[in-house]
Motif scaffolding. Structure first.
Motif, PDB file in Angstrom:
ATOM      1  N   GLU A  53       0.831  -1.201   0.000  1.00 25.89           N
ATOM      2  CA  GLU A  53       0.000   0.000   0.000  1.00 25.89           C
ATOM      3  C   GLU A  53       0.870   1.257   0.000  1.00 25.89           C
ATOM      4  OE1 GLU A  53      -3.289   2.572   0.076  1.00 25.89           O
ATOM      5  OE2 GLU A  53      -3.100   0.448  -0.460  1.00 25.89           O
ATOM      6  N   GLU A  71      -6.662  -1.977 -13.264  1.00 25.79           N
ATOM      7  CA  GLU A  71      -7.325  -2.775 -12.235  1.00 25.79           C
ATOM      8  C   GLU A  71      -7.851  -4.062 -12.860  1.00 25.79           C
ATOM      9  OE1 GLU A  71     -11.399  -2.389  -9.659  1.00 25.79           O
ATOM     10  OE2 GLU A  71     -10.040  -0.670  -9.595  1.00 25.79           O
ATOM     11  N   THR A  86      -8.035   4.005  -8.784  1.00 28.73           N
ATOM     12  CA  THR A  86      -8.293   2.696  -8.196  1.00 28.73           C
ATOM     13  C   THR A  86      -7.429   2.474  -6.951  1.00 28.73           C
ATOM     14  OG1 THR A  86      -8.217   0.305  -8.577  1.00 28.73           O
ATOM     15  CG2 THR A  86      -6.594   1.631  -9.744  1.00 28.73           C
ATOM     16  N   ARG A  87      -7.989   1.765  -5.976  1.00 25.87           N
ATOM     17  CA  ARG A  87      -7.233   1.401  -4.779  1.00 25.87           C
ATOM     18  C   ARG A  87      -6.610   0.022  -4.917  1.00 25.87           C
ATOM     19  NH1 ARG A  87      -5.441   5.281  -2.455  1.00 25.87           N
ATOM     20  NH2 ARG A  87      -5.102   3.994  -0.591  1.00 25.87           N
ATOM     21  N   LYS A  88      -6.844  -0.625  -6.040  1.00 26.49           N
ATOM     22  CA  LYS A  88      -6.293  -1.966  -6.263  1.00 26.49           C
ATOM     23  C   LYS A  88      -5.559  -2.004  -7.605  1.00 26.49           C
ATOM     24  CE  LYS A  88     -10.311  -3.858  -6.011  1.00 26.49           C
ATOM     25  NZ  LYS A  88     -11.367  -4.902  -6.046  1.00 26.49           N
TER      26      LYS A  88
END
Length: 409
Positions: A146, A252, A266-268
């Motif tokens: 992260e 993603e 995007t967080r992924k």
């Protein structure tokens, strides 16, 4: 190396590094200037121009005096800082630091400074350790990844991309009879995409047009043409291919469909993280299509590869380049890096691929040029062989009337 100088080593520099005075005129720059001009001119005029971009092309991106793109050492420090913040909020039950626990379980020294080595051993520990250790390692590994994702997502609208824009203007405006330039990059950031958008360049990056673009490798076989009222067609100017070998912060994986989509924020993000398993990851979708394209580019006759800011530490990328040097006699190579002399030396700290290139140069191989300099050093020396297009003039006029235009460049 001084900021206003660079050096070059070719088969014409008598096995020495010839200095190039960037401020000097061509006729006073000596053999170093002549050789630099010759190899860069040959590159931009090559029938097939391929660029491999590494971290060194992002290190010039700054806000004021602050460099935004992190080095591997800086990523390591930020991972440690993130662990320390967690220690302050919720100490471990045995009062040890999370970093100490993480490195011990990974069987590496707490003082280890190679982030890739630490993450590689940590990943292995998650697969072999007992249940309590495995769960802790997975959580800490997720924290580290992260931190990497957040740190490499540094681009903002007010950040200048002048060097990237200047680079694109010099290498991506190609005559219609020549193949489109292909830029392969190991960087996760969007510097080239953002610079292209600001300068009016079209980027073919493998994603189909649409409200939610999906990756389709067939896109690299397409081109863009302009049709006029008389049904004639011609290729649009200012278009290049961009292939991101290690993923991108705006990719993603849609788990429902199994497709790779482009989704800003995007967080992924789909990234090949810096660890030893990136070799295996690089041969899974969608990376395998880009690696196949990279290898095919190197096998194409009359190709020049310009490598900028890539350290030749990724074997899955360096080996195809070495294979092209061995087998493709019409293949030319220009390597640009600010630490080349040290990394070409025959000692323990040298890179074996760069050592081999240096030996080939010294043995008279005229296809290779080694340039010790930065991205910022080399871009102004690349010849601008195509005159400014009308669309570029239009974008420049629009920038000049926009508020804070210079700040956004």
């Amino acid at each position: 190396m001084e900021n206003d100088r660079l050096r070059i080593r070719t088969n014409q520099t008598s096995r020495h590094w010839a200095e190039v005075d960037i401020a000097a005129e061509d006729e006073t720059g000596g053999i170093g200037a002549d050789e630099t001009a010759r190899h860069l001119s040959q590159a931009v005029r090559s029938a097939n121009l391929v660029v491999l971009s590494g971290l060194g092309t992002s290190l010039c991106v700054k806000r004021g005096d602050d460099r935004l793109a992190p080095t591997m050492w800086q990523l390591l420090q930020r991972v440690k800082e993130a662990f320390a913040r967690l220690d302050a909020i919720e100490p471990m039950h045995d009062r040890r630091s999370r970093w100490s626990t993480f490195t011990a379980a990974s069987n590496v020294a707490e003082e280890e400074e190679n982030l890739e080595h630490v993450l590689s051993r940590a990943k292995l520990a998650t697969e072999l350790a007992t249940e309590p250790v495995r769960l802790l390692q997975e959580r800490l590994l997720a924290v580290a990844e992260e931190v990497i994702r957040e740190t490499v997502d540094f681009l903002a609208p007010d950040v200048s991309l002048h060097t990237h824009a200047n680079f694109l203007r010099r290498i991506a405006r190609r005559p219609a009879r020549k193949a489109r330039v292909r830029i392969y990059t190991t960087n996760y950031d969007r510097c080239f995409e953002a610079a292209a958008g600001r300068e009016g360049f079209i980027v073919v990056d493998g994603f189909a047009f649409g409200s939610e673009p999906q990756f389709n490798p067939d896109q690299f076989n397409y081109d863009v043409v302009r049709r006029d009222t008389e049904e004639r067609t011609d290729y649009v100017e200012n278009l290049f291919h961009l292939l991101k070998l290690h993923g991108s912060i705006d990719w993603e994986l849609d788990e429902g469909s199994g497709k790779v989509i482009k989704r800003e924020g995007t967080r992924k993000p789909l990234l090949v993280y810096p660890r030893s398993t990136k070799y295996e990851m690089a041969f899974s979708q969608p990376y395998v299509d880009m690696m196949a394209a990279f290898q095919a580019s190197l096998r194409t006759p009359a190709t020049t590869l310009v490598v900028i800011g890539f350290g030749f530490n990724d074997k899955h990328i360096a080996e195809p380049i070495m294979a092209a040097v061995r087998s493709n006699l019409s293949f030319n190579l220009v390597v640009v890096d600010p630490t080349l002399e040290v990394r070409c030396r025959a000692d323990g700290g040298a890179n074996p691929y760069l050592q081999s290139f240096a030996r080939l140069v010294d043995d008279g191989d005229g296809r290779i040029a080694l340039v010790e300099g930065t991205f910022e050093d080399i871009v102004p020396l690349i010849p601008d062989v195509v005159s400014q297009t009308e669309i570029e003039r239009h974008y420049e006029r629009m920038r000049n009337i926009a508020p804070n235009a210079q700040d956004r460049r």
